[in-house]
Design an enzyme around this catalytic site. Structure first.
Site, PDB file in Angstrom:
ATOM      1  N   HIS A  19       0.844  -1.207   0.000  1.00 22.46           N
ATOM      2  CA  HIS A  19       0.000   0.000   0.000  1.00 22.46           C
ATOM      3  C   HIS A  19       0.876   1.253   0.000  1.00 22.46           C
ATOM      4  O   HIS A  19       0.622   2.217  -0.737  1.00 22.46           O
ATOM      5  CB  HIS A  19      -0.869   0.061   1.263  1.00 22.46           C
ATOM      6  CG  HIS A  19      -1.911  -1.008   1.390  1.00 22.46           C
ATOM      7  ND1 HIS A  19      -2.043  -1.776   2.521  1.00 22.46           N
ATOM      8  CD2 HIS A  19      -2.881  -1.428   0.535  1.00 22.46           C
ATOM      9  CE1 HIS A  19      -3.065  -2.612   2.374  1.00 22.46           C
ATOM     10  NE2 HIS A  19      -3.586  -2.439   1.173  1.00 22.46           N
ATOM     11  N   LYS A  43     -16.383  -7.551   6.745  1.00 19.86           N
ATOM     12  CA  LYS A  43     -15.131  -8.304   6.625  1.00 19.86           C
ATOM     13  C   LYS A  43     -14.524  -8.651   7.992  1.00 19.86           C
ATOM     14  O   LYS A  43     -13.426  -9.196   8.054  1.00 19.86           O
ATOM     15  CB  LYS A  43     -14.106  -7.488   5.820  1.00 19.86           C
ATOM     16  CG  LYS A  43     -14.299  -7.552   4.310  1.00 19.86           C
ATOM     17  CD  LYS A  43     -13.031  -7.080   3.610  1.00 19.86           C
ATOM     18  CE  LYS A  43     -13.108  -7.189   2.109  1.00 19.86           C
ATOM     19  NZ  LYS A  43     -11.879  -6.666   1.461  1.00 19.86           N
ATOM     20  N   ARG A  92      -2.390  -6.262  -8.513  1.00 15.65           N
ATOM     21  CA  ARG A  92      -1.243  -7.143  -8.273  1.00 15.65           C
ATOM     22  C   ARG A  92      -1.198  -8.286  -9.272  1.00 15.65           C
ATOM     23  O   ARG A  92      -0.202  -8.505  -9.934  1.00 15.65           O
ATOM     24  CB  ARG A  92      -1.310  -7.703  -6.839  1.00 15.65           C
ATOM     25  CG  ARG A  92      -1.147  -6.637  -5.781  1.00 15.65           C
ATOM     26  CD  ARG A  92      -1.630  -7.106  -4.455  1.00 15.65           C
ATOM     27  NE  ARG A  92      -3.029  -7.508  -4.539  1.00 15.65           N
ATOM     28  CZ  ARG A  92      -3.788  -7.817  -3.503  1.00 15.65           C
ATOM     29  NH1 ARG A  92      -3.286  -7.809  -2.307  1.00 15.65           N
ATOM     30  NH2 ARG A  92      -5.047  -8.141  -3.656  1.00 15.65           N
TER      31      ARG A  92
END
Ligand code: PNS
Length: 171
Positions: A19, A43, A92
């Site tokens: 990040h 979450k 990614r």
């Protein structure tokens, strides 16, 4: 010319070097970067929203063009309130693509003036995710060089509060 303000949204539970690498890249391209942290109770985050914001603020230090804040509701609404035009997402692997593509298209549908820009972190962080950071940490793996030390210390506090050693053994 108006300021190019980018919003980097996410759960950041917790923030890691991948990040922070994206934030560095943003700083080179945009005038201002806002890290926008979503509560995301669904979450079941390890860190509270306030803790995540505070941990990120600490990592950003005195960076003059970076800020961190929390948000709830629609990201496009937060963008409008912040007078920001660009959403930043880290990309990614191919596995990220479908979810990211859906979000980018939905956000564009909700507000065509907003663009999503994908940034690719440095190779050494390409496989890194907050989910893996937590899993590896609580099972006693070595995360040196992948997560800032103060974040590792906070993870250790969580492990202690839960009555677990970072190795996952009960105390
Ligand atoms: O780090 P994450 O959990 O992958 O980040 C996801 C996030 C926060 C970017 C996404 O869930 C989001 O934007 N949520 C806000 C609600 C919203 O706008 N939903 C519609 C997205 S198309």
């Amino acid at each position: 010319m108006s300021k190019r303000i980018a919003v980097y949204p996410g759960s950041f539970d917790p923030i890691h070097n991948g990040h922070l690498d994206i934030v560095e890249k943003c700083r080179r391209v945009f005038d201002e970067v806002i890290l926008a942290v979503l509560g995301n109770e669904a979450k079941e985050p390890v860190f509270s929203l306030a803790d995540r914001v505070e941990m990120i603020a600490h990592q950003l230090g005195d960076c003059p063009d970076c800020t961190v804040t929390s948000f709830d509701g629609l990201l496009v609404d937060f963008m409008e309130q912040s007078k920001a035009q660009i959403i930043i997402r880290g990309l990614r692997a191919v596995s990220d693509f479908e979810y990211e593509f859906q979000m980018a298209l939905m956000n564009r549908r909700l507000n065509p003036a907003i663009e999503t820009v994908f940034m690719v972190p440095r190779e050494e962080y390409i496989y890194l995710s907050s989910r893996l950071v937590k899993e590896v940490f609580f099972l006693g793996g070595n995360l040196a060089g992948l997560v800032p030390d103060p974040i590792l210390e906070r993870l250790a506090e969580v492990a202690k509060a839960r009555g677990r050693r970072p190795t996952g053994e009960s105390l």
